[in-house]
Design a protein around this motif. Structure first.
Motif, mmCIF file in Angstrom:
data_model
loop_
_atom_site.group_PDB
_atom_site.id
_atom_site.type_symbol
_atom_site.label_atom_id
_atom_site.label_comp_id
_atom_site.label_asym_id
_atom_site.label_seq_id
_atom_site.Cartn_x
_atom_site.Cartn_y
_atom_site.Cartn_z
ATOM 1 N N ILE A 4 -39.379 16.333 52.106
ATOM 2 C CA ILE A 4 -39.726 17.654 52.614
ATOM 3 C C ILE A 4 -40.361 17.579 54.001
ATOM 4 O O ILE A 4 -40.394 18.558 54.736
ATOM 5 N N ILE A 5 -40.857 16.390 54.356
ATOM 6 C CA ILE A 5 -41.405 16.152 55.702
ATOM 7 C C ILE A 5 -40.888 14.813 56.206
ATOM 8 O O ILE A 5 -40.901 13.817 55.476
ATOM 9 N N GLU A 6 -40.420 14.804 57.447
ATOM 10 C CA GLU A 6 -40.036 13.559 58.103
ATOM 11 C C GLU A 6 -40.519 13.595 59.544
ATOM 12 O O GLU A 6 -40.417 14.625 60.213
ATOM 13 N N THR A 7 -41.065 12.493 59.999
ATOM 14 C CA THR A 7 -41.467 12.386 61.408
ATOM 15 C C THR A 7 -40.812 11.147 62.019
ATOM 16 O O THR A 7 -40.546 10.163 61.319
ATOM 17 N N LYS A 8 -40.563 11.219 63.309
ATOM 18 C CA LYS A 8 -39.984 10.087 64.035
ATOM 19 C C LYS A 8 -40.756 9.891 65.332
ATOM 20 O O LYS A 8 -40.742 10.741 66.219
ATOM 21 N N ASN A 9 -41.471 8.781 65.387
ATOM 22 C CA ASN A 9 -42.252 8.408 66.580
ATOM 23 C C ASN A 9 -43.147 9.558 67.055
ATOM 24 O O ASN A 9 -43.285 9.799 68.257
ATOM 25 N N LEU A 10 -43.768 10.248 66.124
ATOM 26 C CA LEU A 10 -44.613 11.401 66.448
ATOM 27 C C LEU A 10 -45.914 10.926 67.099
ATOM 28 O O LEU A 10 -46.620 10.078 66.550
ATOM 29 N N SER A 11 -46.220 11.477 68.265
ATOM 30 C CA SER A 11 -47.395 11.037 69.020
ATOM 31 C C SER A 11 -48.126 12.225 69.630
ATOM 32 O O SER A 11 -47.524 13.261 69.931
ATOM 33 N N LYS A 12 -49.443 12.042 69.799
ATOM 34 C CA LYS A 12 -50.272 13.017 70.510
ATOM 35 C C LYS A 12 -51.211 12.257 71.425
ATOM 36 O O LYS A 12 -52.003 11.420 70.974
ATOM 37 N N THR A 13 -51.114 12.560 72.724
ATOM 38 C CA THR A 13 -51.905 11.851 73.722
ATOM 39 C C THR A 13 -52.783 12.818 74.490
ATOM 40 O O THR A 13 -52.345 13.912 74.863
ATOM 41 N N TYR A 14 -54.044 12.431 74.689
ATOM 42 C CA TYR A 14 -54.973 13.179 75.541
ATOM 43 C C TYR A 14 -55.326 12.278 76.724
ATOM 44 O O TYR A 14 -56.014 11.270 76.538
ATOM 45 N N ASP A 15 -54.835 12.634 77.903
ATOM 46 C CA ASP A 15 -54.953 11.755 79.065
ATOM 47 C C ASP A 15 -54.350 10.394 78.706
ATOM 48 O O ASP A 15 -53.170 10.319 78.424
ATOM 49 N N GLU A 16 -55.156 9.345 78.680
ATOM 50 C CA GLU A 16 -54.616 8.037 78.327
ATOM 51 C C GLU A 16 -54.937 7.641 76.876
ATOM 52 O O GLU A 16 -54.560 6.551 76.434
ATOM 53 N N PHE A 17 -55.596 8.533 76.155
ATOM 54 C CA PHE A 17 -55.984 8.228 74.774
ATOM 55 C C PHE A 17 -54.912 8.714 73.799
ATOM 56 O O PHE A 17 -54.538 9.888 73.809
ATOM 57 N N LYS A 18 -54.425 7.810 72.954
ATOM 58 C CA LYS A 18 -53.427 8.170 71.951
ATOM 59 C C LYS A 18 -54.120 8.466 70.619
ATOM 60 O O LYS A 18 -54.538 7.546 69.908
ATOM 61 N N ALA A 19 -54.252 9.749 70.306
ATOM 62 C CA ALA A 19 -54.878 10.140 69.041
ATOM 63 C C ALA A 19 -53.952 9.864 67.874
ATOM 64 O O ALA A 19 -54.396 9.501 66.776
ATOM 65 N N VAL A 20 -52.653 10.054 68.077
ATOM 66 C CA VAL A 20 -51.620 9.726 67.095
ATOM 67 C C VAL A 20 -50.548 8.944 67.831
ATOM 68 O O VAL A 20 -50.053 9.379 68.864
ATOM 69 N N ASP A 21 -50.190 7.787 67.271
ATOM 70 C CA ASP A 21 -49.366 6.836 68.024
ATOM 71 C C ASP A 21 -48.078 6.487 67.271
ATOM 72 O O ASP A 21 -48.077 5.669 66.353
ATOM 73 N N SER A 22 -46.981 7.155 67.634
ATOM 74 C CA SER A 22 -45.627 6.811 67.138
ATOM 75 C C SER A 22 -45.573 6.709 65.617
ATOM 76 O O SER A 22 -45.203 5.665 65.056
ATOM 77 N N ILE A 23 -45.909 7.801 64.941
ATOM 78 C CA ILE A 23 -45.959 7.799 63.483
ATOM 79 C C ILE A 23 -44.607 8.191 62.890
ATOM 80 O O ILE A 23 -43.983 9.162 63.298
ATOM 81 N N ASN A 24 -44.171 7.404 61.908
ATOM 82 C CA ASN A 24 -42.941 7.666 61.169
ATOM 83 C C ASN A 24 -43.280 7.833 59.689
ATOM 84 O O ASN A 24 -43.804 6.898 59.065
ATOM 85 N N LEU A 25 -43.006 9.025 59.147
ATOM 86 C CA LEU A 25 -43.314 9.319 57.755
ATOM 87 C C LEU A 25 -42.112 9.941 57.066
ATOM 88 O O LEU A 25 -41.329 10.669 57.690
ATOM 89 N N LYS A 26 -41.981 9.673 55.777
ATOM 90 C CA LYS A 26 -41.036 10.369 54.915
ATOM 91 C C LYS A 26 -41.784 10.763 53.651
ATOM 92 O O LYS A 26 -42.218 9.894 52.896
ATOM 93 N N ILE A 27 -41.954 12.072 53.447
ATOM 94 C CA ILE A 27 -42.757 12.578 52.336
ATOM 95 C C ILE A 27 -41.852 13.319 51.361
ATOM 96 O O ILE A 27 -41.132 14.250 51.743
ATOM 97 N N LYS A 28 -41.893 12.899 50.113
ATOM 98 C CA LYS A 28 -41.003 13.460 49.097
ATOM 99 C C LYS A 28 -41.465 14.840 48.626
ATOM 100 O O LYS A 28 -42.662 15.122 48.576
ATOM 101 N N LYS A 29 -40.503 15.654 48.272
ATOM 102 C CA LYS A 29 -40.775 16.993 47.774
ATOM 103 C C LYS A 29 -41.501 16.933 46.430
ATOM 104 O O LYS A 29 -41.272 16.038 45.619
ATOM 105 N N ASN A 30 -42.399 17.906 46.208
ATOM 106 C CA ASN A 30 -43.148 18.046 44.955
ATOM 107 C C ASN A 30 -43.974 16.803 44.610
ATOM 108 O O ASN A 30 -44.042 16.385 43.459
ATOM 109 N N SER A 31 -44.592 16.221 45.621
ATOM 110 C CA SER A 31 -45.479 15.085 45.409
ATOM 111 C C SER A 31 -46.840 15.403 46.018
ATOM 112 O O SER A 31 -47.006 16.376 46.747
#
Length: 323
Positions: A4-31
């Motif tokens: 139900i959720i998939e991410t590919k290299n998901l990142s969030k950067t503030y200036d040079e700080f990476k709060a979230v760094d290239s996250i890959n997730l696969k989340i199953k439905k009804n879990s």
């Protein structure tokens, strides 16, 4: 089971700080999926991107089949959110909160009353539902916030540190409620937490996040089984000396230390306790206490991050430095 959720290299950067760094997730439905990490690890930032509150700096996220950037309105329609910080109006009653939220989400007037009654049965606030929220306990507020997040029948419910600041008894009450929720309706619950026992108790799968990166994923049971070792915990005032001695012993897999406590990763820990005590006696080292335990989720966290989840100063001294 579909994702139900998939991410590919998901990142969030503030200036040079990476709060979230290239996250890959696969989340199953009804879990129930747990995102486990210490404060500041990036949990809330990750959730905020999945909920379309924050725009990713790079990468992609699909939530319930919708792109979080290109189809943000459809994502919002299909999710419910309970924020980490308390988000209620003390001068409203619980029922008024539910009615207002139903209206904001465009729940049809003809079904609104029925929806509210269904939620009231789930959150079990009884007569308190018609009292002002200022009279609610912390646990009651949390149940109301969860109920409010369910009023529009979301496919996914995001709970960001749902038991933060609550006492143990109230936390356990919320855990029971989340379990009943999972067993009562078809919904996927995404839970961020830094409580190890919470993740272990509730989650079908977890992702360990640290410094913005996903370090390890899997079910709590599988992650603990993968350690394939027992943990011997001992206390001594001569920690450094004994740690250096034990480091050279072939039966020691890893050593973790803090203050006067040593944690030794070994196989068949019960059989090794007499041997460790004999080594200490030969070196004139006083052992204050010693015990053996099977791997816990805390041990998993220490293995993959090198520290306890509650302690940024926790250092790992490892023979193999496995990550």
């Amino acid at each position: 089971m579909t994702n139900i959720i998939e991410t590919k290299n998901l990142s969030k950067t503030y200036d040079e700080f990476k709060a979230v760094d290239s996250i890959n997730l696969k989340i199953k439905k009804n879990s129930v999926y747990g995102i486990l990490g210490p404060n500041g690890a990036g949990k809330s930032t990750l959730i905020s991107m999945l909920c379309t509150i924050l725009k990713p700096s790079s990468g992609k996220a699909i939530v319930n089949g919708y792109d979080v950037e290109k189809e943000s309105n459809k994502v919002r329609d299909s999710i419910g959110i309970v924020f980490q910080t308390r988000a209620v109006d003390n001068i409203l009653t619980g029922r008024e909160h539910l009615e207002m939220h139903a209206a904001l989400y465009g729940v049809d007037k003809n079904v609104r009353k029925e929806r509210i009654n269904d939620v009231l049965e789930l959150i079990a606030l009884g007569s308190k539902i018609d009292e002002h929220v200022k009279n609610y306990s912390g646990g009651m507020v949390r149940r109301l916030e969860i109920g409010r997040g369910l009023i529009h029948h979301p496919q996914i419910l995001f709970l960001d540190e749902p038991t933060l600041g609550l006492d143990l008894r109230t936390r356990e009450s919320i855990w029971k409620y989340i379990e009943e929720l999972k067993n009562t309706i078809d919904i996927t619950v995404i839970l961020t937490t830094h409580y190890l026992e919470e993740a272990d108790h509730l989650c079908d799968e977890i992702a360990i996040i640290d410094n913005g990166k996903i370090i390890k994923t899997g079910s709590p049971k599988k992650l603990k089984e993968e350690l394939k070792s027992d943990i011997i915990t001992l206390k001594t005032s001569e920690k450094e000396k004994f740690s250096n001695i034990l480091e050279n012993k072939s039966f020691i897999q890893d050593i973790f230390n803090k203050d006067d406590e040593l944690k030794l990763s070994v196989e068949k820990g019960e059989n090794l306790i007499p041997k460790i005590i004999k080594i200490a006696e030969d070196e004139n080292i006083n052992i204050k206490s010693i015990e053996v335990s099977h791997p816990s989720l805390e041990d998993v966290f220490i293995k993959y991050t090198g520290r306890k989840i509650s302690d940024t100063s926790f250092n790992k001294k490892s023979k193999k430095m496995r990550r």
